[in-house]
Scaffold this active site. Structure first.
Site, PDB file in Angstrom:
ATOM      1  N   ASP A  96      15.845   7.659   4.720  1.00 12.64           N
ATOM      2  CA  ASP A  96      14.472   7.745   4.226  1.00 12.64           C
ATOM      3  C   ASP A  96      14.392   7.412   2.741  1.00 12.64           C
ATOM      4  O   ASP A  96      13.366   6.959   2.248  1.00 12.64           O
ATOM      5  CB  ASP A  96      13.919   9.166   4.431  1.00 12.64           C
ATOM      6  N   GLN A 136     -10.670   0.646   1.625  1.00 10.21           N
ATOM      7  CA  GLN A 136     -11.215  -0.258   0.598  1.00 10.21           C
ATOM      8  C   GLN A 136     -10.095  -1.000  -0.136  1.00 10.21           C
ATOM      9  O   GLN A 136     -10.258  -2.158  -0.530  1.00 10.21           O
ATOM     10  CB  GLN A 136     -12.147   0.480  -0.377  1.00 10.21           C
ATOM     11  N   GLU A 187      11.776   5.323  16.721  1.00  7.05           N
ATOM     12  CA  GLU A 187      11.802   4.813  15.343  1.00  7.05           C
ATOM     13  C   GLU A 187      13.163   5.150  14.703  1.00  7.05           C
ATOM     14  O   GLU A 187      13.854   4.286  14.204  1.00  7.05           O
ATOM     15  CB  GLU A 187      10.666   5.459  14.556  1.00  7.05           C
ATOM     16  N   HIS A 188      13.505   6.453  14.704  1.00  3.13           N
ATOM     17  CA  HIS A 188      14.799   6.899  14.186  1.00  3.13           C
ATOM     18  C   HIS A 188      15.646   7.401  15.350  1.00  3.13           C
ATOM     19  O   HIS A 188      15.163   8.181  16.164  1.00  3.13           O
ATOM     20  CB  HIS A 188      14.638   8.075  13.208  1.00  3.13           C
ATOM     21  N   GLN A 208      12.002  15.518  10.709  1.00  2.00           N
ATOM     22  CA  GLN A 208      10.987  14.700  11.338  1.00  2.00           C
ATOM     23  C   GLN A 208       9.710  15.496  11.542  1.00  2.00           C
ATOM     24  O   GLN A 208       8.611  15.011  11.290  1.00  2.00           O
ATOM     25  CB  GLN A 208      11.510  14.178  12.680  1.00  2.00           C
ATOM     26  N   HIS A 231       6.940  15.858   8.861  1.00  2.00           N
ATOM     27  CA  HIS A 231       6.112  14.706   8.439  1.00  2.00           C
ATOM     28  C   HIS A 231       4.645  14.907   8.785  1.00  2.00           C
ATOM     29  O   HIS A 231       3.760  14.553   8.014  1.00  2.00           O
ATOM     30  CB  HIS A 231       6.604  13.408   9.095  1.00  2.00           C
ATOM     31  N   HIS A 285       2.115 -40.555  21.066  1.00  2.00           N
ATOM     32  CA  HIS A 285       3.418 -39.992  20.731  1.00  2.00           C
ATOM     33  C   HIS A 285       4.523 -41.036  20.975  1.00  2.00           C
ATOM     34  O   HIS A 285       5.447 -41.182  20.175  1.00  2.00           O
ATOM     35  CB  HIS A 285       3.702 -38.756  21.596  1.00  2.00           C
ATOM     36  N   TYR A 328       0.844  -1.190   0.000  1.00  2.00           N
ATOM     37  CA  TYR A 328       0.000   0.000   0.000  1.00  2.00           C
ATOM     38  C   TYR A 328       0.885   1.247   0.000  1.00  2.00           C
ATOM     39  O   TYR A 328       1.734   1.410   0.880  1.00  2.00           O
ATOM     40  CB  TYR A 328      -0.927   0.029   1.215  1.00  2.00           C
TER      41      TYR A 328
END
Lengths: 432, 432
Positions: free
Chosen positions: B357, B185, B323-324, B256, B259, B416, B127
Site C-alpha cells: 500500500d 467538478q 484486488e489483493h 483491509q 478501509h 487496397h 485525482y
C-alpha cells in the site's frame, strides 16, 4: 477534396478542422440493443435463433460451425488464397511473438522483492463482421495474439453464412470454437454465455453500429465483458512533401476511402504542386474501382491541408491523432521522433497502408476517432494482464517496516500500521 | 465472519458466495454528476468556485496551490514523515523505472520491418481524494509513473484544504500543477479544461461515488478523457494453511476492513484450527483500532471459506479475482503458478498488504470488483501508449506485395490491391 491553407486559419478554425464529425447517437440503436441483450440473457440460444431469423441473412438452427463444415470450406478454397493467408499468418505471428514480456524483478531494498508478471486473459471472444466482403484478415489479427498469449478459451462469432476464407483462417490460427451468429446478439452471447456459446472475459473486434453499441453496453456491466477499444470510422492521414509519388499517395487515400462513406481521409502536404497532381490521380484511379461510389462519398468529405513545413505537418497530425499515418517524404524516418498519437505509422513510398491491413506483421486493429491519443494499437498485451507480486524476507520487513508505520500513521490507518508492528515485535522476540 | 465449508456447497451456491454485492446504481448520483459536468463545461472556473462553495469543506477563490503554499507546507512537516515518504518514493521509482519497454523490431520477411514503440500519454490528470485522512501514498502511486513515462503535462486535483503531506509528496514526485478542488467538478475540469485547469487526455485515481461516476461519464464522451480503470470497493483474499500465524493473518484482514464499511474481506483456509484462532485474534486487535466501527462493519459481511487443499484454495481465489491476494502458507511461492486474476499478490508471513500500500515499490492502484480478470494493476504502461511502425524497402514490397494483392482480392477491396499493384508496376518499370 476541400483544400485549406493552414496558416490562413485562426486557431479556432484549425481546431475545428481537425475535430471529427459527431457520430450519430441514436437512442433507437441503444434501446434495440438493450432489448437484444436482455433477450439473450433471459432466454439464451432460443433468443439467438429468434434474433437470427429477424436480423440475419442466413439464420441457422445449429449455431456452432462443425469440424466437417470447416473441412468442406478448406477443401473448396484455392491454394493461392490459402498460401497468401498462411504467409500473412507467419508474419503476424512473428511480430506478435516478439512482444512477449519478460518478468520484471527488482529488489527495491534489501529483502524487498517486487515483480511484474503477465498472465493470459482466460477466455476471449472474437467478433468477425460479415457484410459485403469476407474478412479473413480480421480473423488473423484477432486470433493470432490470442493463441500466442495462451488464452484458455477462444470463441469466434461471425454472421451466417461464415465464408470459406474465414473458416480456413480460423482453423489456421487455432480457433476451435466458431459460431455462425452475428450482430448485437453475438456480443451478448459472448458477454453472458448461453447454452451453446461460452461466456468470455473480453471481446475483441470491429462491427457495425449495433455491434459497437452492444460492446459498449456489455463493457459497462461488471457481469458482462471487457472490450478491446472504443470504435469509430476508419481514417488515414498522409504527410507528403514534394518528393512523393502522386499516384502512390492517391492510391493510399483511396484504400481508406473505399472502407466506407464515413471514412476520414486527410492529406497534409507542403507542396501545392503535389496536391494538384494527386487530385488528377484520384479521379483517374477512382473510375476503375468497384467500390467507387463509397470511395467518392468519403473523398467528398475529405481534406487537403497545405502547410509550410514538415514540422507543422507533424503538429497537425499529432493534433488529429490518426488511426493510420502514412509518411511519404524524402526522409520519412527522420520524422519519427516528432510524431505522436498515431495508431500505426507507414514509412516511405514502398509502404502502403494495405500491407499493414493484411500481411506485414503489424495488427490492423487500431484506435480511431482521436482515441490514438490514449489508446494503443492492438497487440499481445491486450490479451494479457499485468499483475504484481511482492515478497519480503525478515530482513526486508525490518528495513521497510518503520517506513510503512510512519506513512500509515500519517494517513490515520492504525490497522495498516499494526500489521507491520506485530511482525516487527515478533522478530524482536525471535518468534516467527 | 460467516464460515462456509466449500465442499458442502452446490456449484450454484459456490458461484453465489463469490459474487460481489451489487453496487448501488443510484440515478440521483448520475443526474447530479451530469449537471456538475455540464456546469463546468459551460462556465469553467466560475462554476468550479460555485460548486466548491456548495460541496467542499474549505472552498477557495484561488484554485491553484501556489509555490509559496507548498513551501510553507513542506516547512511545517516533520523530518520523520518526509524521510518515510522519500524512502517510499525511492522504492516505487525503482520498480516502475524497471518497467520501461524497449522498442520491439522484427524483420518479418526480407525488407519488411515492423516495430512496436511506446510514447507517453501527453497530458494526464491525477485525482487524490481528501476525506478522513490525507493520502500522500496516492500521490506517489499516481505521479511517479507519470514522471517516469515522460508525460508532458501532469495536473493534480485534491479537495481543499490540500494537506501538507500531499503537497510535500506532489513536489517530491515532480508535480508542478496542483489545484485545490475535489469531487466530480475536479474530474470535469480535468476532462474538459477550464480557464485555470488544463484539459488532460487521461485521468487517474480513486474517489467517492461522485468522482467514480464522473470518471465514468467523461470516459464515455470522446471529447472527455480516458480513465485508469473501473472502480469498486477495496478487497482482500487471504489463502492460509495451518502454518500461518493467526495474529498476522488477523492484522491483514483488519488492514483491509478499516478501509471502509463496504470493504470485502475473504479468508480461504485448509485449517479449521487456524480459522478459530484468527477469530479470537480479530476480536482482540479490533478493540484497539481507532477505526474499529468501520472495520467491524466490514468484518460483519466478510467470509471464511474452509477448503480441502491449497489447489482448491487457488481455484476459489481465481474465481473471486481479488484486488489483493495474501498467501500465508508454508511454501507460498510454490502456489504462484496456480494463481490467476489477482491485482497484487503478497507472498509469505513477512509481506503484509500494507507494505504494498505504501512503500515496497509496487503500485497500490489495483483492479477491484472482479475486474482483475481482465484489468492490470497500474504501472508505467498505463501512462504510455503502444503504436506500430512499418517500413518496406523495394525488396520488401516485391516479396510481400503479391500476398497482399491476393488477400485484398478475396476481401473485394480493389483500392487496397491497387495501392500495391501500382508500386509493383513502378518497380518493374524501374521507376520510383
Amino acid at each position: 477534396m476541400q483544400t485549406l491553407i493552414w496558416k490562413t486559419l485562426s486557431p479556432a478554425q484549425q481546431a475545428d478542422v481537425l475535430t471529427r464529425p459527431a457520430l450519430g447517437d441514436e437512442a433507437s440503436i441503444g434501446n434495440l440493443v438493450k432489448e437484444i441483450i436482455g433477450a439473450v440473457r433471459a432466454r439464451g440460444d432460443e433468443a439467438l435463433r429468434e434474433l437470427a431469423q429477424r436480423f440475419e441473412r442466413a439464420p441457422r438452427e445449429q449455431l456452432r460451425v462443425s469440424e466437417a463444415e470447416t473441412d468442406a470450406a478448406c477443401a473448396r478454397l484455392g491454394d493461392d488464397i490459402k498460401d497468401a493467408i498462411n504467409a500473412a499468418i507467419s508474419n503476424i505471428n512473428a511480430f506478435h511473438a516478439a512482444q512477449v514480456q519478460q518478468i520484471v524483478r527488482v529488489e527495491t531494498q534489501p529483502g524487498v522483492v517486487c515483480e511484474l508478471r503477465t498472465q493470459p486473459i482466460s477466455r476471449v471472444g472474437l467478433y468477425v463482421p460479415g457484410g459485403s466482403a469476407p474478412l479473413p484478415s480480421t480473423v488473423m489479427m484477432l486470433a493470432i495474439p490470442a493463441r500466442l498469449a495462451g488464452c484458455r478459451e477462444v470463441v469466434l462469432c461471425t454472421p451466417s453464412p461464415a465464408s470459406d476464407e474465414i473458416l480456413f483462417a480460423a482453423r489456421a490460427c487455432g480457433v476451435k470454437q466458431v459460431f455462425a451468429i452475428g450482430g448485437a446478439q453475438a456480443i451478448a452471447a459472448m458477454a453472458y454465455g448461453t447454452e451453446s456459446i461460452p461466456k468470455v472475459d473480453k471481446i475483441f473486434g470491429p462491427g457495425n453500429a449495433y455491434v459497437t453499441e452492444a460492446k459498449g453496453q456489455v463493457s459497462r456491466d461488471w457481469r458482462g465483458a471487457a472490450i478491446d477499444m472504443p470504435a469509430g470510422p476508419s481514417e488515414v492521414l498522409v504527410i507528403a512533401d514534394d518528393s512523393a509519388n502522386p499516384a502512390f499517395v492517391a492510391s493510399d487515400l483511396l484504400s481508406q476511402a473505399e472502407h466506407g462513406p464515413d471514412s476520414q481521409v486527410v492529406l497534409v502536404t507542403t507542396s501545392p504542386r503535389l496536391a494538384d497532381a494527386i487530385s488528377g490521380e484520384l479521379k483517374a484511379q477512382l473510375a476503375r474501382l468497384s467500390r467507387r461510389d463509397i470511395a467518392a462519398k468519403a473523398l467528398g468529405a475529405s481534406l487537403v491541408i497545405l502547410c509550410d513545413d514538415l514540422d507543422e505537418a507533424c503538429a497537425i497530425s499529432n493534433t488529429y491523432a490518426p488511426e493510420h499515418l502514412i509518411v511519404q517524404t524524402e526522409a520519412p524516418r527522420d520524422l519519427l521522433g516528432k510524431l505522436e498519437n498515431a495508431g500505426s505509422i507507414f514509412l516511405g513510398q514502398w509502404t502502403p497502408e494495405s500491407v499493414g491491413d493484411y500481411a506485414s506483421g503489424t495488427n490492423h486493429t487500431l484506435p480511431t476517432y482521436g482515441y490514438a491519443r490514449t489508446c494503443s494499437s492492438l497487440g499481445l498485451a491486450d490479451y494479457q494482464r499485468r499483475y504484481t507480486v511482492q515478497e519480503l524476507s525478515a530482513e526486508g520487513i525490518k528495513g521497510l517496516g518503520p517506513i510503512v508505520e510512519r506513512i500509515a500513521e500519517a494517513e490515520g490507518l492504525d490497522a495498516h500500521k499494526n500489521a507491520v508492528t506485530l511482525r516487527l515485535k515478533a522478530l524482536q522476540k525471535g518468534q516467527s
